[in-house]
Each structure stands twice: as C-alpha cells, then as structure tokens.
Design a protein around this motif. Structure first.
Motif: not given
Length: 174
Positions: A108-113
């Motif tokens: 699943t997508p992830e937030v990196v900032k």
C-alpha cells in the motif's frame, strides 16, 4: 551607569529548536465489507475519533473510491484532523492489518514526508489505497471484514531560542 556590550568572539547568530514527537496508532475494522460497497464515489464512512499528540483524528474510508476517474475500482483512505486548531504537522502510515498474523501490508502507498494539517477537517491520504479486486483475493479480507491501521507521528516544535547572545558578555565600564 551605562552598560557596554562586547562580543566575546566573532560568531554567527544561531537558533535551536526542540522537537517532540508523539506517536500512536488506531485500528479501524470494517465489518461487512461487501455491504459497504455501492454507497457512491466520494462518499465515506468514518472511524471513531482517536487522539495522538494531543490532537484528534479520524479515518475516512471510501469503499467506492474518492475520484470518479478511478471508476470505483479502488478503495480510498484518508486521515482527517478533527481539531479546531490549525498547523498540526504529522507523519502517518496507513496499511492493512492481517487480523490473524498481525502483519501489515507492504504494497500500500506510504507518506514519506510530514503533512501540515492547516485547517479543521483537513485530510490527507490515498486516492488509490488498494484495488478492490486485490483486497478481495488477499488474506487481509476474512469473513467479509478487514482492518485498516493508521500509525501517526505528531511533530511539535516546542521552542525557538536565539543563541546569538550566548557568545556576548555584559560588563560595566571602569
């Protein structure tokens, strides 16, 4: 009596910020997945409100997706700030939780900032969290139920201190 300020040594002004991180997680269990389908694109179901870092949050689950362009092929998931305060900086991760093994999805997508939630009801998340057909053949969907886990880290800047005077001495004239 006049006070004279003399620099001890040439220096550049500096500043220091103390950052505090508060983290927590929330599990949002969807019971009756098949019954949630068909409510319409852009329509959502919310989780209970939970608190992390002194701020209140909830998850929005869009069973038919958020955008019409995706033609209802995806599930969308967003985190919402339900505070009336603004400018809350947070880093978060939203994944599927396997209720049997306790493992989390890796695709699943992830937030990196970090995202700054700038207004009440501000949301941030994933339009294409997972394809419905991928969820339906996965081990994450069991007995028409699945769980979304949200891990969140609230980033608080506690102070800004100017250290430019730290290298300065104050003396009285002779």
């Amino acid at each position: 009596m006049d006070l004279a300020v003399r620099p001890m040594s040439p220096s550049k002004p500096t500043s220091t910020t103390v950052v505090k991180l508060d983290s927590g997680s929330h599990d949002f269990k969807i019971i009756g997945y098949s019954s949630s389908l068909g409510i319409g694109i852009g329509k959502y179901i919310t989780s209970d409100i939970f608190t992390v870092g002194g701020h209140h949050w909830c998850l929005r689950y869009y069973p038919d997706g958020y955008e019409k362009d995706d033609q209802g092929e995806y599930i969308s998931v967003f985190i919402e700030s339900v505070d009336t305060s603004c400018n809350v900086k947070a880093l978060f991760d939203i994944r599927l939780l396997d209720s049997v093994s306790g493992s989390l999805s890796v695709d699943t997508p992830e937030v990196v900032k970090p995202h700054v939630f700038g207004a009440p009801s501000d949301t941030w998340g994933f339009y294409q969290f997972i394809r419905k057909k991928d969820l339906e053949v996965s081990d994450f969907l069991r007995d028409d139920c699945f769980t979304i886990r949200c891990n969140i880290v609230v980033i608080k800047e506690l102070s800004d201190v100017v250290d430019g005077l730290a290298n300065t001495s104050i003396s009285q004239p002779d």
